[in-house]
Design a protein around this motif. Structure first.
Motif, PDB file in Angstrom:
ATOM      1  N   HIS A  67       0.821  -1.216   0.000  1.00 44.21           N
ATOM      2  CA  HIS A  67       0.000   0.000   0.000  1.00 44.21           C
ATOM      3  C   HIS A  67       0.852   1.263   0.000  1.00 44.21           C
ATOM      4  CE1 HIS A  67      -3.994  -1.928   1.566  1.00 44.21           C
ATOM      5  NE2 HIS A  67      -3.828  -2.058   0.274  1.00 44.21           N
ATOM      6  N   ARG A  68       2.141   1.135  -0.301  1.00 43.51           N
ATOM      7  CA  ARG A  68       2.998   2.310  -0.364  1.00 43.51           C
ATOM      8  C   ARG A  68       2.484   3.272  -1.438  1.00 43.51           C
ATOM      9  NH1 ARG A  68       7.947   0.599   2.118  1.00 43.51           N
ATOM     10  NH2 ARG A  68       7.173  -0.079   4.151  1.00 43.51           N
ATOM     11  N   ILE A  69       2.625   4.564  -1.181  1.00 43.82           N
ATOM     12  CA  ILE A  69       2.089   5.590  -2.070  1.00 43.82           C
ATOM     13  C   ILE A  69       3.151   6.042  -3.064  1.00 43.82           C
ATOM     14  CG2 ILE A  69       1.018   7.876  -2.167  1.00 43.82           C
ATOM     15  CD1 ILE A  69       0.297   7.471   0.821  1.00 43.82           C
ATOM     16  N   GLN A  70       2.811   5.995  -4.341  1.00 44.47           N
ATOM     17  CA  GLN A  70       3.674   6.568  -5.367  1.00 44.47           C
ATOM     18  C   GLN A  70       3.282   8.015  -5.639  1.00 44.47           C
ATOM     19  OE1 GLN A  70       6.314   4.940  -6.625  1.00 44.47           O
ATOM     20  NE2 GLN A  70       5.777   3.236  -5.262  1.00 44.47           N
ATOM     21  N   LYS A  71       1.980   8.249  -5.637  1.00 47.94           N
ATOM     22  CA  LYS A  71       1.454   9.584  -5.923  1.00 47.94           C
ATOM     23  C   LYS A  71       0.143   9.746  -5.173  1.00 47.94           C
ATOM     24  CE  LYS A  71      -0.048  12.501  -9.790  1.00 47.94           C
ATOM     25  NZ  LYS A  71      -0.273  12.554 -11.268  1.00 47.94           N
ATOM     26  N   LEU A  72      -0.057  10.892  -4.536  1.00 49.26           N
ATOM     27  CA  LEU A  72      -1.320  11.120  -3.821  1.00 49.26           C
ATOM     28  C   LEU A  72      -1.943  12.444  -4.232  1.00 49.26           C
ATOM     29  CD1 LEU A  72      -0.948  13.417  -1.377  1.00 49.26           C
ATOM     30  CD2 LEU A  72       0.093  11.517  -0.180  1.00 49.26           C
ATOM     31  N   ASN A  73      -3.224  12.545  -3.980  1.00 50.73           N
ATOM     32  CA  ASN A  73      -3.973  13.773  -4.244  1.00 50.73           C
ATOM     33  C   ASN A  73      -4.810  14.113  -3.025  1.00 50.73           C
ATOM     34  OD1 ASN A  73      -3.381  14.278  -7.171  1.00 50.73           O
ATOM     35  ND2 ASN A  73      -4.290  12.232  -7.355  1.00 50.73           N
ATOM     36  N   TYR A  74      -4.923  15.409  -2.736  1.00 48.66           N
ATOM     37  CA  TYR A  74      -5.759  15.840  -1.631  1.00 48.66           C
ATOM     38  C   TYR A  74      -7.223  15.772  -2.051  1.00 48.66           C
ATOM     39  CZ  TYR A  74      -1.466  17.557   0.473  1.00 48.66           C
ATOM     40  OH  TYR A  74      -0.203  17.641   0.999  1.00 48.66           O
ATOM     41  N   ALA A  75      -8.059  15.328  -1.135  1.00 49.25           N
ATOM     42  CA  ALA A  75      -9.489  15.264  -1.383  1.00 49.25           C
ATOM     43  C   ALA A  75     -10.191  16.282  -0.490  1.00 49.25           C
ATOM     44  CB  ALA A  75     -10.013  13.847  -1.097  1.00 49.25           C
ATOM     45  N   LYS A  76     -11.471  16.458  -0.714  1.00 51.13           N
ATOM     46  CA  LYS A  76     -12.262  17.372   0.106  1.00 51.13           C
ATOM     47  C   LYS A  76     -12.197  16.930   1.558  1.00 51.13           C
ATOM     48  CE  LYS A  76     -16.681  16.898   0.057  1.00 51.13           C
ATOM     49  NZ  LYS A  76     -18.103  16.837  -0.363  1.00 51.13           N
ATOM     50  N   ASN A  77     -11.823  17.844   2.470  1.00 53.66           N
ATOM     51  CA  ASN A  77     -11.604  17.430   3.859  1.00 53.66           C
ATOM     52  C   ASN A  77     -12.849  17.581   4.724  1.00 53.66           C
ATOM     53  OD1 ASN A  77     -11.745  20.185   4.217  1.00 53.66           O
ATOM     54  ND2 ASN A  77     -10.030  20.277   5.665  1.00 53.66           N
ATOM     55  N   GLU A  78     -13.994  17.835   4.106  1.00 53.13           N
ATOM     56  CA  GLU A  78     -15.233  17.954   4.872  1.00 53.13           C
ATOM     57  C   GLU A  78     -16.256  16.976   4.315  1.00 53.13           C
ATOM     58  OE1 GLU A  78     -18.655  21.280   4.986  1.00 53.13           O
ATOM     59  OE2 GLU A  78     -16.795  21.941   5.908  1.00 53.13           O
ATOM     60  N   HIS A  79     -16.900  16.250   5.210  1.00 55.26           N
ATOM     61  CA  HIS A  79     -17.898  15.270   4.804  1.00 55.26           C
ATOM     62  C   HIS A  79     -19.178  15.475   5.592  1.00 55.26           C
ATOM     63  CE1 HIS A  79     -15.620  12.263   2.305  1.00 55.26           C
ATOM     64  NE2 HIS A  79     -14.654  13.049   2.737  1.00 55.26           N
ATOM     65  N   LEU A  80     -20.294  15.290   4.919  1.00 52.09           N
ATOM     66  CA  LEU A  80     -21.588  15.367   5.584  1.00 52.09           C
ATOM     67  C   LEU A  80     -22.237  14.001   5.575  1.00 52.09           C
ATOM     68  CD1 LEU A  80     -22.944  18.671   4.009  1.00 52.09           C
ATOM     69  CD2 LEU A  80     -22.093  18.375   6.328  1.00 52.09           C
ATOM     70  N   GLY A  81     -22.888  13.651   6.698  1.00 55.47           N
ATOM     71  CA  GLY A  81     -23.571  12.371   6.777  1.00 55.47           C
ATOM     72  C   GLY A  81     -24.786  12.330   5.871  1.00 55.47           C
ATOM     73  N   VAL A  82     -25.290  11.132   5.653  1.00 54.59           N
ATOM     74  CA  VAL A  82     -26.405  10.964   4.728  1.00 54.59           C
ATOM     75  C   VAL A  82     -27.748  11.268   5.384  1.00 54.59           C
ATOM     76  CG1 VAL A  82     -25.208   9.289   3.312  1.00 54.59           C
ATOM     77  CG2 VAL A  82     -26.505   8.496   5.285  1.00 54.59           C
TER      78      VAL A  82
END
Length: 279
Positions: A38-53
């Protein structure tokens, strides 16, 4: 006068690990914690806020939320002080990157891996007499065999790390040294000559901040110290967290000292509404 920022403050942590130019710093740090597959070669930032369903779901705001190029999800958080139900909170947070993988229509339910990494500026009560710093938790069966490989919780109890520069033996230990002592250093240690640390020390230099960056960092430092002061006061008066009346007493002391509702809520687990009533 500090030369380098404190990476355990909200601003300091996001400055070093949560900005696009510094993705390689976060990648190198995470790769010290992850298994080879699971080592990372390349990463991207995602939205850091989540709302429940649902209406009863609470909003989750992560310090850093990112994805590997293969879809693996990583939540990386700094926890500055003990908090009631902290383990519950990290488990709850991990459900968001799981749920977001759901697809409309015919879906096989295949999931990518989810990692929650907690950098703790405290030691768990049940680990006080243990020397282990890094805790990796997976779902296991009654025979301690891993039942599910794709959900992992990693906790680092930073106060247990006490090695000196001369004692550093691995890249992981070098990262622990930086996280623990960066704000106390005046120069980059000779043991940290790798390119990734050269870049980190340049990014961490307070003198290079503009006026707005410096103001944001100073506000973050004040918040960090407020939390530390609440903890110290609680320990000095012999209080133990967990009981409702004791949490209320800690909240009252925080209010008397002028700490913000946000700080007190982080420390006690009380809601803002409960703290407002105490005023």
């Amino acid at each position: 006068m500090e030369r380098y920022i404190n990476p355990l403050t909200d601003y300091g942590f996001k400055k070093l690990f949560g900005t696009e130019p510094n993705k390689d710093l976060l990648t190198d740090f995470l790769n010290q914690l992850l298994p080879p597959h699971h080592r990372i070669q390349k990463l991207n930032y995602a939205k850091n806020e989540h709302l429940g369903v649902g209406l009863i779901d609470r909003k989750a705001i992560f310090d850093i939320y990112c994805e590997g190029e293969n879809g693996d999800k990583f939540i990386v958080e700094v926890q500055k002080a003990k908090q009631n139900y902290f383990k519950d909170r990290t488990v709850y947070y991990s459900t968001f990157p799981i749920q977001e993988q759901a697809k409309q229509g015919d879906w096989s339910f295949r999931l990518t891996a989810v990692y929650t990494v907690g950098i703790l500026d405290f030691v768990f009560d049940d680990h006080q007499n243990e020397e282990t710093i890094l805790h990796t938790i997976k779902l296991k069966d009654q025979d301690c065999r891993t039942f599910y490989e794709k959900l992992t919780y990693i906790y680092i109890e930073l106060p247990k790390f006490k090695k000196t520069e001369e004692q550093l033996e691995s890249q992981f230990e070098k990262w622990l040294y930086v996280l623990r002592y960066l704000s106390q250093l005046q120069d980059r240690p000779k043991a940290l000559q790798e390119r990734v640390f050269q870049k980190l020390f340049k990014a961490a230099e307070i003198a290079k901040f503009n006026k707005q960056e410096r103001a944001s960092y100073e506000e973050s430092v004040k918040y960090y110290r407020d939390i530390k002061n609440v903890v110290d006061t609680s320990h000095q008066e012999g209080k133990e967290e967990g009981k409702e009346e004791e949490r209320i007493e800690v909240a009252k002391r925080g209010l008397a000292k002028g700490y913000s509702t946000e700080v007190i809520s982080d420390m006690t687990g009380l809601s803002t509404e409960e703290i407002e009533k105490l005023k």
